[in-house]
Design an enzyme around this catalytic site. Structure first.
Site, PDB file in Angstrom:
ATOM      1  N   GLN A 236       0.819  -1.207   0.000  1.00 35.34           N
ATOM      2  CA  GLN A 236       0.000   0.000   0.000  1.00 35.34           C
ATOM      3  C   GLN A 236       0.857   1.263   0.000  1.00 35.34           C
ATOM      4  OE1 GLN A 236      -3.249  -2.033   2.891  1.00 35.34           O
ATOM      5  NE2 GLN A 236      -3.631   0.137   2.567  1.00 35.34           N
ATOM      6  N   ARG A 383      -9.315  -0.333   7.209  1.00 32.83           N
ATOM      7  CA  ARG A 383     -10.181   0.649   6.535  1.00 32.83           C
ATOM      8  C   ARG A 383     -10.522   1.786   7.490  1.00 32.83           C
ATOM      9  NH1 ARG A 383     -14.377  -1.250   2.078  1.00 32.83           N
ATOM     10  NH2 ARG A 383     -14.690   0.710   1.053  1.00 32.83           N
ATOM     11  N   CYS A 384      -9.476   2.430   7.940  1.00 29.21           N
ATOM     12  CA  CYS A 384      -9.651   3.327   9.070  1.00 29.21           C
ATOM     13  C   CYS A 384      -8.452   4.246   9.140  1.00 29.21           C
ATOM     14  CB  CYS A 384      -9.747   2.449  10.315  1.00 29.21           C
ATOM     15  SG  CYS A 384      -9.332   3.199  11.875  1.00 29.21           S
ATOM     16  N   GLU A 759     -13.121   5.050   3.933  1.00 32.52           N
ATOM     17  CA  GLU A 759     -13.273   4.308   5.174  1.00 32.52           C
ATOM     18  C   GLU A 759     -14.477   4.742   5.995  1.00 32.52           C
ATOM     19  OE1 GLU A 759      -9.516   5.607   6.524  1.00 32.52           O
ATOM     20  OE2 GLU A 759     -10.389   6.901   8.027  1.00 32.52           O
TER      21      GLU A 759
END
Ligand code: CDP
Length: 805
Positions: A236, A383-384, A759
Site C-alpha cells: 500500500q 479501513r480506518c 473508510e
C-alpha cells in the site's frame, strides 16, 4: 448541424471531470480476468518460499533440524534466524518504533510466528518441505489477556532491557509498551466528579482482521550483475517499502525498484513490512534467482496485522438536560507480540483522540496503555484512519448509554450536543482542528428520510406486543453520527519512519493533448485510475478519457506515502489538482503568446484560454499542448509537464449520519436488517458512483465486524479463527440493501474541497449495526454487550435479560 460548436455544457460533459459518475476504467481488465496481481508475476527460474510456523503461542526454540527438508528433491534452501543474523536481518524495525523477529530468534511469541523459510522449485515442494523441518520447542506460559499481561511475572519480550524506555516513553512493566496521553486529566476528572449525571462503561472493540481477498505476497528478483533489486508486492506504500528495503539491506535506493501491481484489497493489511517480504529478498540474494512468497489464507489471518483489540473504559458526564460536560477514556490496547501498529510516528494510538466525535465536549482526557501479549502483532487501521474507528465506536456507544441513563431519546441527545455549523473551524478538547461540518443538517435529513418518529412508535408497539406474547421479534434502531479525520497528514506532525506524509503527482501532457499522470498513491480497488483523471480533467481541460493514471512503480512515480486511511483524495488528490494548475499556468503563457495578447488578458474556460471580452478568440488545451512542443516561445521552455508535492495544512473531517433498522429474533439470536440508511458528507464529490461503491463495500465490512467477524484465541493462544470457515466474510446472502445519501460541505483548505470517503462506512457502520442490537434490548435494560453480535451472543444477551421466560 455538424459545424455547430459544442455548447459550454457539452464541453464540460465531454471532460467527465468532477462530479461525473464516470464508469471505472480499471473494471475492463478486472471483470475480464486481465488484472495483473503479484501471484501473476512469473519469472524464469523463479523459486517459491513457504514458512515453518510455530504451533505454540509462547515457547523456546530449542533446535531446528532442516536435514530431511533439504534432502527433498527440489528444495533449494531453508533459512533460519541464524542465517539472517550475519546480515542483521533476523530482526526488523516496525512502523511503531518497535522491532520484530523476521524468523524466530530463540523463542516464539505467537501461534503462527515465522520460524524458518523454505525455498523450493515449486510451491508444493516448499509446502511438503515445511512438514519435514523438525523444530523442538519448550513451552512457556501464555498471556492472551492484556490486563493479566500487565500483572504477570512472565516476561514476553526478553530482548528488551527491563526498565528501559520504549519508542514512546517510559514502560512501567516488562509487558508494557507505552502510555500515551492527551487532554487535561485533572480538569476532566474534576468535571466528572461534580457532574449531575455520569455514566461509566467498558466498551470493547474486539480483535479482527482486514482479510483482503488477495492475501499478501512478494516476488524479489536480485540482478547480481547490475546490482539491481526488483521487488513486486502487495504494498500500500511502495516508496516507503523501497526506503525500508534500502535501509535494511544496504542496497542503495536507486538500485531498488518496488512495484505494486494490481492489488486485490488492502484495507490496511498491506501497509506494513512482513517477514515474508524480507525472506524473499534474502532468498533471492542468496540463490541468485527470483523468489516468490504468497501467503495462504491461514498465513494471512493468523500472522499478518490484525486490527482493533481496544478495551476502552469510558466515563461521560452531563447535565440533567443532557448537555455533555466531560469525557474521560482509558484504553488498554492489546498489540500482540510486537508493536507493529502502522501509525504516524508521533501517534502511538493513532488518531484515537478524535473520540470526542461530533460533539462539543468542553473537556476531555484520553490515556492509552499499549500492552504485549502472545498474539499476532499489528494493530493496523482496518479501513480506518489510525484508530478513528475505535474512537467512533467508543463515543457512539457512550452516547447511547448516556441517553439510557438520562432516559432520553438518543437522536435528541446527539442533536443538542453536536458542534454547531458556526463553530467551525472547531478545536476539540483533545486538540484537533475540525476543518468544516454541518452536522444538524445531515442529522435532520437522515431522521426524516427514515421517518424516525414513526420507527420509534413502531418500536414501542413492538415492545408491548412482545410483553403480551404476540411476537418474539424485537426492533432495534441503530443511530450513529460519526466524524472522520482523514488525509494524514501535515508534515509538521505526521511522519512514518521519519518520512513526512506528503503526497505527489507528476503530469506529462503529450503533444497531441493526451496525458499521463503518476502518483505516489496506489489503488487497491478504490478506482484511482478513474477518479484522479477526473480531477485533472477539470483542472486542465483534457478529457478524463485521454488521461492515463499510473501508480505503484517507484522507478516512475514520484515519491509518495501511499494509500491508506482515506488519504489519497485529501493528499494526493490535492497534489493532482495543484499539478493540473501548474500545467494551466504554463498553458496560459503559451496561449497568450499564440493569441498575441498579454498573459493577463486571457482567462480559463473549461478546456481553453479565451481572450477576455473576445470569446471567439481562444486556444484549446490541445492547441496549446501542440504549440508547447512545436513552437519556439520566447521565455518559455518547451514541453508541458508539472510535478506537485503536497503537504496538507490540516486533515479533512468527513462525517456522516447512519441509521440501521434491525429485527432481532429473541429465541434464535438471528437478526435481519430491514433498512440501512447512510448519509455521507465527503465534501466535494469527485465521482458519485465510485463513492456509492466505496460506501457499499465499507458498510459490508462494518456489518461483518459488528455481527460476526473476529480473531479469537483460546486460553493457550491458539488462534481459533484462522480460516474462512471460522472468520466471517459476508456474501451477497448476508448483505442487506443500503440506501445512500449525501450532503456536501467542502473542505476549506483542500484545493477542490474534497475529503476522503473510503473508510467512512467502516467507521460509521460498525456503531450503527451495534447500536441497533443494543437498542432492540434497551427497553429490557441492556446497557453494553460486546461485539461481534453473532447469533449466539445475541441469544445469550436475550437469555441474560430473562427474555426466554
Ligand atoms: O485513500 P483511498 O483511495 O482509500 O480513499 P479516498 O481518498 O477516500 O478515495 C476513495 C475513492 O473515492 C477514490 O476513487 C476517490 O477518488 C473517490 N472519492 C470521490 O469520488 N470523492 C471524494 N470526495 C472522495 C473520494
Amino acid at each position: 448541424n455538424d459545424m455547430t460548436p459544442p455548447t459550454r455544457e457539452e464541453r464540460v460533459e465531454k471532460l467527465k471531470g468532477l462530479g461525473s459518475s464516470r464508469k471505472r476504467v480499471e473494471d475492463a481488465r478486472f471483470t475480464q480476468g486481465k488484472g495483473n496481481y503479484v501471484d501473476d508475476i512469473k519469472l524464469p527460474g523463479m523459486l517459491h518460499g513457504d514458512f515453518v510456523r510455530s504451533p505454540y503461542a509462547h515457547a523456546r526454540v530449542v533446535s531446528i533440524n532442516a536435514e530431511a527438508a533439504l534432502a527433498l528433491p527440489g528444495v533449494v534452501a531453508v533459512l533460519t534466524a541464524k542465517d539472517l543474523e550475519p546480515l542483521s536481518l533476523h530482526w526488523m524495525p516496525t512502523l511503531a518504533g518497535d522491532k520484530q523477529m523476521v524468523l524466530a530468534d530463540g523463542k516464539v511469541l505467537f501461534q503462527g510466528q515465522e520460524v524458518a523459510f523454505v525455498v523450493a522449485e515449486d510451491r508444493y515442494i516448499a509446502a511438503d518441505a515445511v512438514e519435514l523441518v523438525e523444530v523442538e520447542y519448550e513451552e512457556l506460559p501464555v498471556l492472551v489477556d492484556p490486563f493479566e499481561a500487565l500483572q504477570s511475572d512472565v516476561v514476553l519480550r526478553e530482548d528488551l532491557e527491563p526498565g528501559a524506555d520504549g519508542a514512546h516513553g517510559p514502560r512501567r512493566h516488562h509487558n508494557h509498551i507505552f502510555l500515551w496521553e492527551e487532554g487535561d486529566k485533572a480538569a476532566t476528572e474534576q468535571v466528572i466528579e461534580n457532574a449531575e449525571v455520569v455514566v461509566e462503561e467498558m466498551v470493547y472493540y474486539h480483535r479482527t482482521h482486514p482479510c483482503p481477498l488477495e492475501t499478501c505476497g512478494s516476488v524479489a528478483s536480485m540482478d547480481k550483475v547490475n546490482g539491481k533489486l526488483t521487488l513486486w508486492g502487495t504494498f500500500q506504500a511502495p516508496h516507503v517499502v523501497r526506503t525500508v528495503a534500502s535501509l535494511l539491506s544496504g542496497i542503495e535506493e536507486h538500485n531498488i525498484r518496488v512495484i505494486s501491481p494490481d492489488i486485490g484489497g488492502g484495507f490496511g493489511n498491506k501497509v506494513g513490512v512482513y517477514p515474508g517480504y524480507v525472506c524473499s529478498i534474502v532468498a533471492s540474494i542468496v540463490t541468485g534467482k527470483p523468489v516468490k512468497f504468497i501467503e495462504d489464507r491461514m498465513d494471512n489471518l493468523m500472522a499478518t496485522a490484525f486490527a482493533r483489540d481496544y478495551w476502552m473504559k469510558g466515563r461521560i458526564s452531563a447535565t440533567k438536560e443532557g448537555k455533555i460536560t466531560g469525557l474521560h477514556c482509558h484504553v488498554t490496547a492489546d498489540h500482540g507480540a510486537f508493536d507493529a501498529c502502522a501509525d504516524p510516528t508521533k501517534f502511538p494510538a493513532g488518531f484515537f483522540h478524535i473520540c470526542t466525535g461530533s460533539y462539543d465536549i468542553p473537556v476531555a482526557y484520553v490515556g492509552v496503555d499499549g500492552v504485549y501479549t502472545n498474539k499476532a502483532p499489528g494493530g493496523v487501521a482496518y479501513r480506518c484512519s489510525f484508530r478513528v474507528t475505535e474512537a467512533a465506536y467508543f463515543i457512539e456507544r457512550m452516547i447511547e448509554v448516556l441517553a439510557m441513563e438520562l432516559n432520553m431519546d438518543a437522536a435528541e441527545l446527539r442533536r443538542i450536543n453536536f458542534i454547531r455549523k458556526e463553530q467551525f473551524p472547531y478545536t476539540s478538547a483533545l486538540g484537533w482542528e475540525y476543518d468544516s461540518g454541518d452536522y444538524h443538517t445531515a442529522w435532520d435529513k437522515a431522521l426524516e428520510a427514515v421517518d424516525y418518529k414513526g420507527l420509534r412508535a413502531e418500536q414501542a408497539e413492538r415492545v408491548e406486543a412482545f410483553k403480551r406474547g404476540e411476537t418474539r421479534k424485537l426492533l432495534g434502531i441503530g443511530l450513529t453520527h460519526f466524524t472522520e479525520i482523514v488525509g494524514a497528514g501535515p508534515v509538521k506532525n505526521c511522519d512514518i519512519l521519519g518520512m513526512g506524509m506528503f503526497d505527489s503527482c507528476e503530469i506529462r501532457i503529450h503533444p497531441t493533448g493526451s496525458a499521463v499522470a503518476r502518483l505516489g498513491t496506489i489503488s487497491q480497488g478504490q478506482g484511482h485510475a478513474t477518479t484522479f483523471a477526473q480531477i485533472l480533467a477539470s483542472e486542465t481541460g483534457i478529457p478524463a478519457d485521454s488521461i492515463t493514471i499510473e501508480e505503484g512503480d517507484t522507478d516512475t512515480a514520484p515519491y509518495g506515502l501511499g494509500t491508506y486511511g482515506s488519504r489519497s483524495t485529501p493528499v494526493a488528490g490535492a497534489a493532482t489538482a495543484l499539478a493540473g494548475r501548474k500545467i494551466r499556468a504554463k498553458a496560459q503563457m503559451i496561449a497568450a503568446y499564440l493569441l498575441e495578447v498579454h498573459d493577463n488578458d486571457v482567462e480559463w474556460d473549461v478546456d481553453r484560454f479565451v481572450v477576455k471580452g473576445a470569446p471567439e478568440r481562444f486556444k484549446t488545451i490541445q492547441e496549446i499542448a501542440y504549440a508547447a512542443y512545436n513552437q519556439a516561445i520566447p521565455g518559455v521552455e518547451p514541453g508541458l509537464e508539472a510535478v506537485s508535492y503536497y503537504d496538507p495544512p490540516n486533515m479533512t473531517y468527513p462525517f456522516g449520519a447512519y441509521i440501521c433498522v434491525m429485527e432481532i429474533d429473541v429465541d434464535t439470536g438471528e437478526h435481519e436488517i430491514r433498512q440501512f440508511y447512510a448519509l455521507d458528507d465527503c465534501g466535494t464529490r469527485i465521482n458519485p458512483m465510485v463513492i456509492e461503491g466505496q460506501v457499499h463495500g465499507g458498510l459490508t465490512e462494518a456489518l461483518a465486524i459488528a455481527m460476526g467477524q473476529e480473531i479469537a484465541y483460546d486460553d493457550i493462544g491458539n488462534c481459533k479463527t484462522g480460516t474462512l470457515m471460522d472468520f466471517f466474510i459476508p456474501t451477497a446472502w448476508e448483505t442487506p440493501n443500503y440506501t445512500t445519501d449525501f450532503t456536501e460541505t467542502p473542505s476549506p483548505h483542500h484545493p477542490i474541497g474534497a475529503k476522503g470517503v473510503g473508510e467512512s462506512p467502516n467507521v460509521g457502520g460498525v456503531p450503527a449495526f451495534s447500536n441497533a442490537v443494543h437498542d432492540a434490548f434497551r427497553a429490557f435494560g441492556l446497557r453494553q454487550s460486546h461485539m461481534p453480535h453473532d447469533h449466539w451472543r445475541i441469544w445469550k444477551t436475550a437469555n441474560q435479560l430473562g427474555l426466554h421466560g
